[in-house]
Design a protein around this motif. Structure first.
Motif, PDB file in Angstrom:
ATOM      1  N   GLY A  19      73.208  67.380  81.014  1.00 50.48           N
ATOM      2  CA  GLY A  19      72.123  66.213  80.257  1.00 50.48           C
ATOM      3  C   GLY A  19      72.075  66.663  78.725  1.00 50.48           C
ATOM      4  N   ALA A  20      72.894  67.571  78.116  1.00 48.46           N
ATOM      5  CA  ALA A  20      72.626  68.117  76.920  1.00 48.46           C
ATOM      6  C   ALA A  20      73.426  67.217  75.701  1.00 48.46           C
ATOM      7  N   ARG A  21      73.044  67.161  74.706  1.00 51.68           N
ATOM      8  CA  ARG A  21      73.656  66.702  73.367  1.00 51.68           C
ATOM      9  C   ARG A  21      74.484  67.705  72.981  1.00 51.68           C
ATOM     10  N   VAL A  22      75.820  67.424  72.961  1.00 49.51           N
ATOM     11  CA  VAL A  22      76.701  68.844  72.537  1.00 49.51           C
ATOM     12  C   VAL A  22      77.243  68.630  71.251  1.00 49.51           C
ATOM     13  N   ILE A  23      77.348  69.515  70.268  1.00 51.11           N
ATOM     14  CA  ILE A  23      77.929  69.756  69.173  1.00 51.11           C
ATOM     15  C   ILE A  23      79.219  70.829  69.252  1.00 51.11           C
ATOM     16  N   ILE A  24      80.151  70.344  68.597  1.00 51.08           N
ATOM     17  CA  ILE A  24      81.296  71.616  68.667  1.00 51.08           C
ATOM     18  C   ILE A  24      81.667  71.810  67.256  1.00 51.08           C
ATOM     19  N   THR A  25      81.855  73.087  67.014  1.00 45.68           N
ATOM     20  CA  THR A  25      82.556  73.914  65.697  1.00 45.68           C
ATOM     21  C   THR A  25      84.018  74.266  66.171  1.00 45.68           C
ATOM     22  N   GLU A  26      84.776  73.896  65.198  1.00 47.02           N
ATOM     23  CA  GLU A  26      86.321  74.391  65.541  1.00 47.02           C
ATOM     24  C   GLU A  26      86.741  74.912  64.148  1.00 47.02           C
ATOM     25  N   ILE A  27      88.000  75.417  64.135  1.00 55.23           N
ATOM     26  CA  ILE A  27      88.918  75.705  62.882  1.00 55.23           C
ATOM     27  C   ILE A  27      90.082  75.147  62.883  1.00 55.23           C
ATOM     28  N   ASP A  28      90.435  74.403  63.991  1.00 52.92           N
ATOM     29  CA  ASP A  28      91.643  73.732  64.067  1.00 52.92           C
ATOM     30  C   ASP A  28      91.473  72.213  64.060  1.00 52.92           C
ATOM     31  N   PRO A  29      92.082  71.520  63.231  1.00 53.75           N
ATOM     32  CA  PRO A  29      91.919  70.251  63.139  1.00 53.75           C
ATOM     33  C   PRO A  29      92.187  69.194  64.105  1.00 53.75           C
ATOM     34  N   VAL A  30      93.285  69.761  64.783  1.00 48.91           N
ATOM     35  CA  VAL A  30      93.610  68.959  66.078  1.00 48.91           C
ATOM     36  C   VAL A  30      92.730  68.848  67.243  1.00 48.91           C
ATOM     37  N   LYS A  31      92.275  70.297  67.503  1.00 50.99           N
ATOM     38  CA  LYS A  31      91.180  70.471  68.444  1.00 50.99           C
ATOM     39  C   LYS A  31      89.776  69.707  68.345  1.00 50.99           C
ATOM     40  N   ALA A  32      89.648  69.782  66.872  1.00 52.98           N
ATOM     41  CA  ALA A  32      88.236  68.787  66.294  1.00 52.98           C
ATOM     42  C   ALA A  32      88.542  67.539  66.826  1.00 52.98           C
ATOM     43  N   ILE A  33      89.375  66.930  66.569  1.00 50.54           N
ATOM     44  CA  ILE A  33      89.742  65.597  66.764  1.00 50.54           C
ATOM     45  C   ILE A  33      89.647  65.371  68.299  1.00 50.54           C
ATOM     46  N   GLU A  34      90.063  66.185  68.890  1.00 45.88           N
ATOM     47  CA  GLU A  34      90.116  65.890  70.287  1.00 45.88           C
ATOM     48  C   GLU A  34      88.724  66.032  70.749  1.00 45.88           C
ATOM     49  N   ALA A  35      87.843  66.907  70.427  1.00 43.16           N
ATOM     50  CA  ALA A  35      86.483  66.784  70.624  1.00 43.16           C
ATOM     51  C   ALA A  35      85.758  65.618  70.448  1.00 43.16           C
ATOM     52  N   VAL A  36      86.253  64.988  69.194  1.00 46.11           N
ATOM     53  CA  VAL A  36      85.357  63.841  68.806  1.00 46.11           C
ATOM     54  C   VAL A  36      85.930  62.792  69.717  1.00 46.11           C
ATOM     55  N   ASN A  81      89.307  45.212  69.047  1.00 43.84           N
ATOM     56  CA  ASN A  81      90.411  46.240  69.368  1.00 43.84           C
ATOM     57  C   ASN A  81      90.298  47.410  68.519  1.00 43.84           C
ATOM     58  N   LEU A  82      89.136  47.965  68.627  1.00 44.56           N
ATOM     59  CA  LEU A  82      88.851  49.375  68.332  1.00 44.56           C
ATOM     60  C   LEU A  82      88.511  50.430  69.060  1.00 44.56           C
ATOM     61  N   THR A  83      88.569  51.557  68.976  1.00 43.27           N
ATOM     62  CA  THR A  83      87.994  52.622  69.871  1.00 43.27           C
ATOM     63  C   THR A  83      86.642  52.719  69.765  1.00 43.27           C
ATOM     64  N   ILE A  84      86.242  52.998  71.035  1.00 42.50           N
ATOM     65  CA  ILE A  84      84.715  53.385  71.299  1.00 42.50           C
ATOM     66  C   ILE A  84      84.665  54.557  70.979  1.00 42.50           C
ATOM     67  N   ALA A  85      85.617  55.473  71.700  1.00 47.06           N
ATOM     68  CA  ALA A  85      85.627  56.954  71.556  1.00 47.06           C
ATOM     69  C   ALA A  85      85.812  57.164  70.054  1.00 47.06           C
ATOM     70  N   SER A  86      85.163  58.388  69.752  1.00 44.84           N
ATOM     71  CA  SER A  86      84.877  58.792  68.167  1.00 44.84           C
ATOM     72  C   SER A  86      84.116  57.954  67.288  1.00 44.84           C
ATOM     73  N   ARG A  87      83.568  56.869  67.992  1.00 45.02           N
ATOM     74  CA  ARG A  87      82.421  55.901  67.050  1.00 45.02           C
ATOM     75  C   ARG A  87      81.101  56.385  67.469  1.00 45.02           C
ATOM     76  N   THR A  88      80.107  56.320  66.712  1.00 46.01           N
ATOM     77  CA  THR A  88      78.596  56.491  67.155  1.00 46.01           C
ATOM     78  C   THR A  88      78.195  54.964  67.215  1.00 46.01           C
ATOM     79  N   VAL A  89      77.671  54.661  68.234  1.00 48.58           N
ATOM     80  CA  VAL A  89      77.064  53.446  68.986  1.00 48.58           C
ATOM     81  C   VAL A  89      75.682  53.601  68.907  1.00 48.58           C
ATOM     82  N   VAL A  90      74.951  52.541  68.060  1.00 49.13           N
ATOM     83  CA  VAL A  90      73.415  52.677  68.037  1.00 49.13           C
ATOM     84  C   VAL A  90      73.006  51.680  69.025  1.00 49.13           C
TER      85      VAL A  90
END
Lengths: 413, 413, 413, 413
Positions: free
Chosen positions: C228-245, A200-209
């Motif tokens: 097909g890219a691996r995508v990295i986000i940079t942000e200054i707002d922590p809420v948007k940062a968590i959303e991206a994660v 019951n943990l999120t997959i989103a936000s986790r790094t899966v290897v």
């Protein structure tokens, strides 16, 4: 005489069988044809495959085709006792008990084989192993068999390469309708589902290897990403590694991934994929799961050697506390998490695999006497036949070539 | 005195609580701060929220902050009896039993409220309803409360618009760190996981109809697609409908979708989203699931009226046989499938929601006496504080503006 | 009198206008209504917006509504000379030339404003700036205007907060049908398309760093991943940062991302997002692109200061050779890559934005005289009206609430 | 003596070549090795492949290896005149002009072949055809050749099956590092990019019908979905059809899809995939594009027969006005849209294909004399070698088996 856990569990098993039957339209249509034609009349068939509701439908289909069927499991942790009971209540002899000891497990297999099968259905290769060794006397009237998994196929290849294979085996695993669907979409969904359900943990936000980018690894990665994970692949084959990169995944060595991952899933078919030197780098709270056939991909001896404490976390989750305090969580004792810790493949996936099985066994019963020992593919037309039944059952129609297109396509001149 | 199902279930509940605690780093860090500062000292807090392991962690956090906490559930089917037992064993008074009758459920709520809370934590609005009606005498020293869900917020808005709201309520649901994450990623994953777990059917190859494209609907659609489904959206708001189209989903009316879908998931917050006229068009074997707060989105009276037989399929799946032989399968009795038929939201999702709750209750205890009756947002800085704790716990760093960038960004001239 | 590049380009421009008209069904339906009703009769309207085929359709719609329209661009690199010629050939006065110098650009804007508009349509805020400064004498009969972009809205907010705004401005950018679609889906597709077109490199297998996870950043990330890219986000707002994660992206600081990325795309609305200290860490051959309004997000002065050579690579790609030999490639001189290096937003995206614009200008003409200076949202019903036109034009029907559902939804009691 | 369009275009071509060289690390590393070893010394090689910048790098690599190279194109619409000029300026004899007539095209091919090649590099099979027919006298010293595409391979298979193939051909197309990457990721990205670039319309919100779910079709579907489309697949192979379903796509016949789609993309390798009976059902404004090798997948004769007017829309877009007023838009005259209407495959894709080509030609030069006429695969180790070079150039490391793992994996017993 059956050896099962508890016959009183039969009603629950029967409910499960009725449920999955509703969602196995391909096998159901074959069963109806088998009932009419009895193509397996006279055959004794022994099956060693994860004993759950879908398998029961295959057993019933083979029986509908006229065969005498004896069933056991292929993994001490994947047997569902209520299904064993249900099949018993329907008059089948079953030898399978969940959590059997290794010794009991082997005894269940050899008791099943003692019925002197004409045909076997193997999953992973344990039947085949026994019939070449301690149970070789039960192979007297054996015509041949089928193998369901990549692992079993690899074992068969090795045995055949050494000149030791004594009977024909059809590699159902290698059929398109098997490995394209079962290994990829089946293992993909069921592995993710089992991990979510157990933790019951999120997959989103986790790094899966994901270790391995074969069909199983492709399916697991695709679904892990679909649930929102960042996915890292480890591989030993450079072509598969590049393919993973082009599919948008990161690729690195397990040594590099060990310190980054939150969830590790092994699907390589190899051993010692995750060992002490990786465990030492892992973060506190990581989850370790295996969806490969054997429980050797994540080294349990290494886990134990590194631990100051081994403790219960939740059903099917064991905590290993490292000497520095970090806890690594092993799911389903390192056995295939989708079976030992989940419900196995979805019904529709096994519907296609088992339709191939039914057809391959029918083929062997009708032609097997003529086949020399060796490895045989499922014919392309069987693949297409099963795929077409599946499309039909979904109400999907596809195009076909006109004669002019056929000529153009195949001659082009 | 507690009313729970069985105190002997406490050990199982305690294991579960320990597990989720490991995966709620934000709430854990708040708990450590609360233990040091006791910001809730003297407060009596009553909570009506799905009673499961994550909630228990919130109860423990509030207690760590110095509050006297009384807990009950907010849905007769979502209470986990072992968690109720575990909290009891830790000395809390709990009134909550799984599968309570409506009457017992209301009685559990009013018994909880009889402790004359200073603060309430409501989920769906039943506490608020009671405190404006038959339990109004228990509101004597009430300062205010918080509301966790969209449904509860809608009820509060209606009540406030009618001039009937008697105390201040903080709309935790409307905080970014709640609805962006809980409604979308939490409901998304837990709904799909529950459906896969209950049915063991593939999502891939199926057409999933999602009613509603609010935050919950977005999450459910995203994850259904992630598992391989074709996804169809129904909506009443044209802007959300266009958004769904741009996100790659098909949009149509429920009348059009009824005959196409394999799995229907309602997340609208409204009633009668799926009724007889849709059921009549549905295909044999469809699955009906609801993840909205109340069990009124799929009309059970209509299902019953159309059925010749209602029968057990699997745990938490009821079959309704239509007069023409088709079977429609209702999951979890139409109650929120992720709670009543699953494990509820993953730990990390509730970690953020409950961190907001803990902070909002602290704020009310410190400032609530001055607030007039009305609806209050969670302050932006609380959102950012919780998000920052979450990033920290994941080892993620983000950028910050330099003074020059700050000036540019906010003046641009 | 117009100032354009070359009137002989008109036929090409007219072809382009006819093409996009076919794919702007919402604006076309408004144009038909405007032709019948002439709601803008008597109004002088000046527009400063990227001058391309879609804009031309807006100009034609406003004219169809009875307005006298004068058009210029809003960025010296985004003007399409054949469109300017086409509008001229249709009788409009146009002041816009691709690659105008800053001085010419400002002169084009003030010449346009010299027609003493009743209404302005601004994109980025340059018109507004001029009307508060050197062109303030042209504001004599100004009723108000509309602003199309986030950047312009930010500038308006700052100006209004300082008490300096002298007329009412409608924030079209903030309408749902604008920022949800234009910023996200428009910028998303057009940015990726421009980068692929200019470079002809694969997106798959590359690491794309997106600076900013606002609506534009969400769109760019979604499409980069889709390719097909691996995508990295940079942000200054922590809420948007968590959303991206939670959306499955990696989040880190630009300092960390600088050495990892292959393609950098800035969409922050801020300046100096990529500076020397990032450039020093970048890999050989990286691509630098900006899709934010101004060309200040990637520091060109820093690029130049670090370079031993600045050289032509391909059309719209400049190579900066670092002193250690690495080459950093700047696309479209750091101006918004989707406009200066591409075709701008797809027609259907601007269809919705410009439908809002047409309605907002109509509203101002009818009611603007009564509005005090200030910032005004587009009314919700305009958003819904435009969304409904869009659904209609796509043949999509949606549900509506029954009276009983309406009561339930809005009262719930 | 060369036949090209205009030598003054050489500088532009040289810029393009320098650009793509920076992004072809695998071929560059082979070129460096070839320069040192001269493995092709003495060989005359003729190439018939889309003449653009990446091809030029291959020509330069072969020349660096010591070969005498003569180049022509393989499609009258895909030749880039500035590249032809650039190669000329570097001293190569080139026969290729964009928009050559069919007769000129054939003459360019036979003039190239008149140099009596030892080795040919063919793309689509036109060289092979000529060498078996009117140019058979130029095959006197021919050792063998390589074929780049699926279409060419199909033609070779048909010719070989009829016993007519006169020399050995290496099927580069069938190598993993070719078809897995070029057909899927190359065609996928370049097709979508070309359609976006030519039309400037959104992919999101549109229904894209992809005819064929081979490697090209998989790539096109994956990228169309990645840009936000609803994707429908048509197929003739039931196994591929089921695979598409499991991948989340809708599958139906072209008859059913014709009335639903907005964009049609053919990638079947067959003819008459879209004919009158489909065109009659299509919606106004649809886009028709082909990415298969020949311009026969969308029937142009049928389009013309149904039209009341054929008119210019935009560069590379032709409008066909049906008698009922609907307009169907054909992209790039039905020729492969990614080449004739776009930039062809991204550099990194061709990097791998051309690395295989260089190695296969080297192999033929060293061993070809011994090979009988027939079809030869690229050896697995060449695939792995190229994949490993690619990983190295991306800085990616992968795992390798320990001796114990190797034994386990290959014996399993």
């Amino acid at each position: 005489m059956s050896r099962i856990s508890d016959i009183s569990l039969a009603p629950s098993g029967l409910d499960k069988i009725r449920w999955v039957e509703s969602y196995m339209p391909v096998l159901s249509s074959i069963k109806r044809a088998f009932e009419a034609e009895k193509p397996l009349k006279g055959a004794v068939i022994c099956t060693s495959v994860h004993l759950e509701a879908k398998t029961a439908c295959l057993v019933l289909t083979l029986a509908a085709g006229g065969a005498e069927v004896y069933a056991t499991g292929c993994n001490p942790l994947s047997t569902q006792d209520d299904i064993a009971a249900a099949l018993c209540s329907l008059g089948f002899e079953i030898n399978a008990v969940r959590r059997a000891t290794p010794k009991e497990y082997t005894s269940d297999l050899s008791n099943t084989l003692s019925h002197m099968p004409h045909l076997i259905l193997d999953d992973g290769g344990d039947f085949t192993e026994l019939l070449h060794g301690e149970c070789s006397s039960f192979a007297k009237r054996l015509i041949g068999g089928t193998e369901e998994t990549t692992t079993g196929v690899n074992r068969l290849r090795a045995r055949h390469a050494s000149g030791l294979l004594r009977f024909p085996m059809v590699l159902v695993n290698d059929a398109m309708c098997k490995h394209l669907f079962d290994n990829r979409y089946g293992t993909g969904q069921s592995t993710l589902n089992a991990i979510m359900q157990l933790t019951n943990l999120t997959i989103a936000s986790r790094t899966v290897v994901v270790a391995g980018y074969g069909w199983c690894g492709r399916g697991v990665s695709m679904r892990a990403r679909g649930m929102g994970a960042r996915v890292i692949i480890t591989e030993i084959d450079p072509v598969k590694a590049i393919e993973a990169v082009m599919d948008g995944f990161e690729v690195m060595t397990m040594d590099e991934a060990a310190g980054i991952g939150d969830i590790f899933i092994t699907v390589t078919g190899c051993k010692d994929v995750i060992t002490s030197r990786h465990m030492e780098k892992m973060r506190d709270g990581v989850l370790l799961a295996n969806s490969g056939h054997f429980d050797v991909e994540i080294s349990k001896p290494d886990l134990e050697a590194l631990s100051s404490e081994v403790f219960y976390r939740k059903p099917s989750i064991t905590g290993y506390r490292m000497k520095d305090g970090r806890v690594l969580n092993l799911l389903a004792e390192g056995r295939l998490v989708n079976l030992a810790g989940g419900n196995g493949h979805p019904a529709e996936i096994m519907d296609m695999s088992f339709a191939l099985q039914a057809h391959a066994l029918k083929y062997l019963w009708q032609h097997g006497g003529d086949l020399p020992a060796g490895l045989y593919p499922v014919p392309d037309e069987t693949d297409r036949f099963v795929a077409m039944l599946k499309l039909d059952s979904s109400g999907i129609r596809i195009d076909s070539l006109t004669p002019e297109q056929h000529d153009y396509y195949y001659s082009h001149m």
